[in-house]
Design a protein around this motif. Sequence first.
Motif, PDB file in Angstrom:
ATOM      1  N   THR A  68      -3.486  11.858   2.084  1.00 39.53           N
ATOM      2  CA  THR A  68      -5.086  11.706   1.521  1.00 39.53           C
ATOM      3  C   THR A  68      -4.860  10.769   1.000  1.00 39.53           C
ATOM      4  O   THR A  68      -5.704   9.492   1.569  1.00 39.53           O
ATOM      5  N   LEU A  69      -3.708  10.449  -0.209  1.00 36.82           N
ATOM      6  CA  LEU A  69      -3.259   8.569  -0.563  1.00 36.82           C
ATOM      7  C   LEU A  69      -3.613   8.011   1.665  1.00 36.82           C
ATOM      8  O   LEU A  69      -3.788   7.317   1.175  1.00 36.82           O
ATOM      9  N   LEU A  70      -2.826   8.360   2.029  1.00 35.12           N
ATOM     10  CA  LEU A  70      -2.260   7.694   3.348  1.00 35.12           C
ATOM     11  C   LEU A  70      -3.817   6.599   4.305  1.00 35.12           C
ATOM     12  O   LEU A  70      -3.929   6.142   4.294  1.00 35.12           O
ATOM     13  N   LEU A  71      -4.754   8.080   4.155  1.00 35.29           N
ATOM     14  CA  LEU A  71      -6.611   7.795   4.432  1.00 35.29           C
ATOM     15  C   LEU A  71      -6.563   7.408   3.567  1.00 35.29           C
ATOM     16  O   LEU A  71      -7.445   6.034   4.365  1.00 35.29           O
ATOM     17  N   VAL A  72      -6.809   7.448   2.427  1.00 35.34           N
ATOM     18  CA  VAL A  72      -7.604   6.278   1.424  1.00 35.34           C
ATOM     19  C   VAL A  72      -7.344   5.094   1.605  1.00 35.34           C
ATOM     20  O   VAL A  72      -7.476   3.843   2.033  1.00 35.34           O
ATOM     21  N   GLY A  73      -5.630   4.645   1.807  1.00 39.61           N
ATOM     22  CA  GLY A  73      -5.439   3.342   1.822  1.00 39.61           C
ATOM     23  C   GLY A  73      -5.882   2.845   3.155  1.00 39.61           C
ATOM     24  O   GLY A  73      -6.078   1.867   3.100  1.00 39.61           O
ATOM     25  N   ARG A  74      -5.924   3.208   4.263  1.00 38.72           N
ATOM     26  CA  ARG A  74      -6.394   2.799   5.378  1.00 38.72           C
ATOM     27  C   ARG A  74      -7.760   2.632   5.918  1.00 38.72           C
ATOM     28  O   ARG A  74      -8.238   1.549   6.375  1.00 38.72           O
ATOM     29  N   LEU A  75      -8.531   3.322   4.858  1.00 38.83           N
ATOM     30  CA  LEU A  75     -10.344   3.129   4.376  1.00 38.83           C
ATOM     31  C   LEU A  75      -9.980   2.422   4.095  1.00 38.83           C
ATOM     32  O   LEU A  75     -11.004   1.022   4.028  1.00 38.83           O
ATOM     33  N   ARG A  76      -9.060   1.463   2.389  1.00 40.98           N
ATOM     34  CA  ARG A  76      -9.656   0.127   1.557  1.00 40.98           C
ATOM     35  C   ARG A  76      -9.149  -0.910   3.165  1.00 40.98           C
ATOM     36  O   ARG A  76      -9.646  -1.438   3.435  1.00 40.98           O
ATOM     37  N   GLU A  77      -8.188  -0.164   3.959  1.00 45.67           N
ATOM     38  CA  GLU A  77      -7.408  -1.775   4.709  1.00 45.67           C
ATOM     39  C   GLU A  77      -8.493  -1.944   5.003  1.00 45.67           C
ATOM     40  O   GLU A  77      -8.718  -3.418   5.597  1.00 45.67           O
ATOM     41  N   LEU A  78      -9.708  -1.320   5.376  1.00 45.28           N
ATOM     42  CA  LEU A  78     -10.809  -1.526   7.124  1.00 45.28           C
ATOM     43  C   LEU A  78     -11.626  -1.848   6.283  1.00 45.28           C
ATOM     44  O   LEU A  78     -12.845  -1.977   6.690  1.00 45.28           O
ATOM     45  N   GLY A  79     -11.575  -2.093   4.754  1.00 42.64           N
ATOM     46  CA  GLY A  79     -13.150  -2.423   4.310  1.00 42.64           C
ATOM     47  C   GLY A  79     -14.132  -1.253   3.674  1.00 42.64           C
ATOM     48  O   GLY A  79     -14.328  -2.398   3.405  1.00 42.64           O
ATOM     49  N   GLY A 101       0.336  -0.963  -0.048  1.00 39.69           N
ATOM     50  CA  GLY A 101       0.192  -0.038  -0.087  1.00 39.69           C
ATOM     51  C   GLY A 101       0.228   1.567   0.189  1.00 39.69           C
ATOM     52  O   GLY A 101       2.099   0.935   0.501  1.00 39.69           O
ATOM     53  N   THR A 102       0.249   2.368   0.188  1.00 41.95           N
ATOM     54  CA  THR A 102       1.410   3.789  -0.108  1.00 41.95           C
ATOM     55  C   THR A 102       1.537   3.965   1.073  1.00 41.95           C
ATOM     56  O   THR A 102       1.079   3.858   1.972  1.00 41.95           O
ATOM     57  N   ALA A 103       2.921   4.355   0.815  1.00 34.90           N
ATOM     58  CA  ALA A 103       3.412   4.733   1.643  1.00 34.90           C
ATOM     59  C   ALA A 103       3.876   6.620   1.947  1.00 34.90           C
ATOM     60  O   ALA A 103       3.972   6.730   0.415  1.00 34.90           O
ATOM     61  N   ALA A 104       3.840   7.599   2.540  1.00 41.99           N
ATOM     62  CA  ALA A 104       4.773   8.908   1.857  1.00 41.99           C
ATOM     63  C   ALA A 104       5.118   9.444   3.585  1.00 41.99           C
ATOM     64  O   ALA A 104       5.212   9.241   4.791  1.00 41.99           O
ATOM     65  N   GLU A 105       6.375  10.585   2.830  1.00 41.96           N
ATOM     66  CA  GLU A 105       7.192  11.161   3.868  1.00 41.96           C
ATOM     67  C   GLU A 105       6.307  12.243   4.436  1.00 41.96           C
ATOM     68  O   GLU A 105       5.717  12.609   3.448  1.00 41.96           O
ATOM     69  N   VAL A 106       6.079  12.824   5.829  1.00 40.52           N
ATOM     70  CA  VAL A 106       5.154  13.630   5.979  1.00 40.52           C
ATOM     71  C   VAL A 106       6.212  14.295   7.200  1.00 40.52           C
ATOM     72  O   VAL A 106       7.403  13.942   7.755  1.00 40.52           O
ATOM     73  N   LEU A 107       5.936  16.368   7.281  1.00 44.23           N
ATOM     74  CA  LEU A 107       6.535  16.258   8.826  1.00 44.23           C
ATOM     75  C   LEU A 107       5.994  16.429   9.493  1.00 44.23           C
ATOM     76  O   LEU A 107       4.348  16.192   9.662  1.00 44.23           O
ATOM     77  N   ALA A 108       5.928  16.073  10.959  1.00 43.27           N
ATOM     78  CA  ALA A 108       5.415  16.307  11.876  1.00 43.27           C
ATOM     79  C   ALA A 108       6.589  17.292  12.921  1.00 43.27           C
ATOM     80  O   ALA A 108       7.515  16.947  13.052  1.00 43.27           O
ATOM     81  N   CYS A 109       5.657  17.847  13.972  1.00 40.93           N
ATOM     82  CA  CYS A 109       6.220  18.690  14.949  1.00 40.93           C
ATOM     83  C   CYS A 109       5.497  17.857  15.856  1.00 40.93           C
ATOM     84  O   CYS A 109       4.597  18.376  16.486  1.00 40.93           O
ATOM     85  N   TYR A 110       6.586  17.625  16.926  1.00 42.40           N
ATOM     86  CA  TYR A 110       6.533  17.723  18.472  1.00 42.40           C
ATOM     87  C   TYR A 110       6.774  19.096  19.337  1.00 42.40           C
ATOM     88  O   TYR A 110       7.865  19.292  18.377  1.00 42.40           O
ATOM     89  N   TYR A 111       5.841  18.920  20.167  1.00 45.93           N
ATOM     90  CA  TYR A 111       6.559  19.984  21.100  1.00 45.93           C
ATOM     91  C   TYR A 111       5.795  19.886  22.102  1.00 45.93           C
ATOM     92  O   TYR A 111       5.205  19.051  22.692  1.00 45.93           O
ATOM     93  N   VAL A 112       6.719  20.449  23.153  1.00 43.84           N
ATOM     94  CA  VAL A 112       6.166  20.871  24.987  1.00 43.84           C
ATOM     95  C   VAL A 112       5.236  22.253  25.147  1.00 43.84           C
ATOM     96  O   VAL A 112       5.989  22.766  24.925  1.00 43.84           O
ATOM     97  N   GLY A 113       4.620  22.180  25.788  1.00 45.28           N
ATOM     98  CA  GLY A 113       3.703  23.405  26.287  1.00 45.28           C
ATOM     99  C   GLY A 113       2.500  22.960  26.478  1.00 45.28           C
ATOM    100  O   GLY A 113       1.725  22.300  25.700  1.00 45.28           O
ATOM    101  N   GLU A 114       1.719  24.265  26.510  1.00 48.04           N
ATOM    102  CA  GLU A 114       0.314  24.460  26.731  1.00 48.04           C
ATOM    103  C   GLU A 114      -0.811  24.953  25.759  1.00 48.04           C
ATOM    104  O   GLU A 114      -1.741  24.015  25.568  1.00 48.04           O
ATOM    105  N   ALA A 115      -0.355  24.800  24.586  1.00 47.84           N
ATOM    106  CA  ALA A 115      -0.731  25.099  23.132  1.00 47.84           C
ATOM    107  C   ALA A 115      -1.255  24.586  22.779  1.00 47.84           C
ATOM    108  O   ALA A 115      -0.924  23.159  23.446  1.00 47.84           O
ATOM    109  N   ASP A 116      -3.048  24.599  22.749  1.00 45.13           N
ATOM    110  CA  ASP A 116      -3.822  23.126  21.934  1.00 45.13           C
ATOM    111  C   ASP A 116      -2.629  22.768  20.735  1.00 45.13           C
ATOM    112  O   ASP A 116      -2.491  24.276  19.764  1.00 45.13           O
TER     113      ASP A 116
END
Length: 598
Positions: free
Chosen positions: A560-571, A447-462
């Motif tokens: 979006t590609l990942l979401l679609v791939g997971r939805l297909r995997e779930l049926g 199935g599909t895989a992709a490189e995405v940016l992820a930001c991890y942070y410490v703080g009170e911000a939502d």
Amino acid sequence: MRDTPVAQAIRHAVETFPDSLAVQTPEGALTYREFGAAAQRLADRLDTLVGPRGFVGIDGTRGAGPILAMVAALWADRPFVVVDPRDSEASTEKKFAALDVEAVTRYPGGPGGTPAVDLVPRPGRTPRPRPAPDAGAAGLETPWEVKEQLAYAVFTSGSTGEAKCVLVAAEALAPMVADHVSRLETGPGCRTLQFARLTFDGCVTEILWTLTSGACLVVVGEDALTPGTELAATLGDFRITHLKTTPFALTETRPPKDSALVHVINGGGPCRQAVVQRWSAVAAFHNAYGLTETTVCNLLTPPLDAADCHDGVPLGEIVGDCAYALLPPGAEPDAALDPALDAADRSAHDPERGELVVLGRSVGVGYLTEEGIVRFRDDDGRPVYRTGDVVERRGGELFYVERLDRRLKVRGYRIDPGEIEAVACRLPSVREAVVLAESVAGTEGGGTAAEVLACYYVGEADPRELRAHLESVVERYKVPSVVKRVERMPYTPNGKVDREALRRSRETAPAPEPAVAEDTAGAPRAAGDEVLALVRELTGLENVRAEDNFFEIGGDSATTLLLVGRLRELGWAEAGVRDVLRAENLQALVDRLPTGTV
């Protein structure tokens, strides 16, 4: 006094302040008179045990002993190397053999807190033949052949993970240390906490700005330096006035009540606005920049005002005998790097953003390799060291952006994670942020895989608040797909953020249950729960709601590609990208799933 050798400056302090405390430990203290006498005895012993330019190996067990040994080596004009007592014998011997260390320290102990330091010939050493001064040895230089008087060697892994041995000349220390003494106002009555491990060159500034000015160096065990309540207690109990430490320690520690602190310095990593806010409230707070290869510290700010650091924390003004230039990444040094250029000429050559290059006497001698010394010099013999750090000039000041080797290419765009991290930390409710490129898996079995940016942070911000802040400042393609709050950042033993640990934490996070799974009441999970769980995983948002638009909370073409791939995997085998794009919100997408129209 700026060019007075540090060895001479320490002797002057011994003569001028004989009754002031030089070194204090939990077991006792030494006055400058006592310290000077003990250091001289060791220096005399070195003269008999170690040949000219020969190295002495210093056991880095915390205490007054190693400090005495360092000063004795400087007084005897013998370079030293400090080794970690926790290292294996094989590792230590490899370092000693590389430098042909002739004598090593031992600490048999002494009464009343007075350290007993012994110097013995290095066990098992086979003396190396050394060429006569005019022999013209073939190949690269060795440490005892260089024309400079070496002060010390330090082994550093840098960003490569491979240990490198850096050789530093004694003459580079004097102006750098003198600038610290002047700017940090050190002298009798001041008390510096010796924080850095003695195997790190950061200890050099702490020790030398203290002992050249008649101040007191406070040396405690590592447990008392643990960031948090232990470090805060140490600062208070020993009435510390001067502290230089890491971003991690400053983030994890709160200043003690009734603090005696006068100057606090951030060193060893990017400084965040929240750190300036916390520590500038109790002391003059400075940011420092430097590298092992360029004699510890090259830039130091004046005291910082948190109100002036909204857009970032500057790197500071030149320290020591050096200059700098900015080069476009990948460019070769040229005439623009001539240290003789004045500021106006240099700015005409420099870009507004580029790799920081350090010039001048502060640049170290070079790396010691198996073949000999590889000098930090250009083709014309000028001292030049390319730092590998990308910096930006704004308003006449330099700001750190990112390591060259951390630059990313995501979805065809080149991205500096440090730029996004700095913008994230402009939000007052964000104390630290780390941006990574992560490979997010799609469906199993090709199935599909992709490189995405992820930001991890410490703080009170939502996370939503932080995402909106990022979207208001940086280009759309730089906004991370995943924005996730963590309780605290993982750190390496060296006080650096452990980025691999952050990646692993996401990789090992539990995946959403398949569509047929049952909840705790025994009923199958609804399609809406499945979709919300998938979107939480892909964006890092914990409070994903059905009325959220996927693209407004971090969705992009890759996820979006990942979401679609997971939805297909779930049926939902007919799920398509077009349907995700058309869905006004997640509820609209969910409503279509059971009908099979997606």
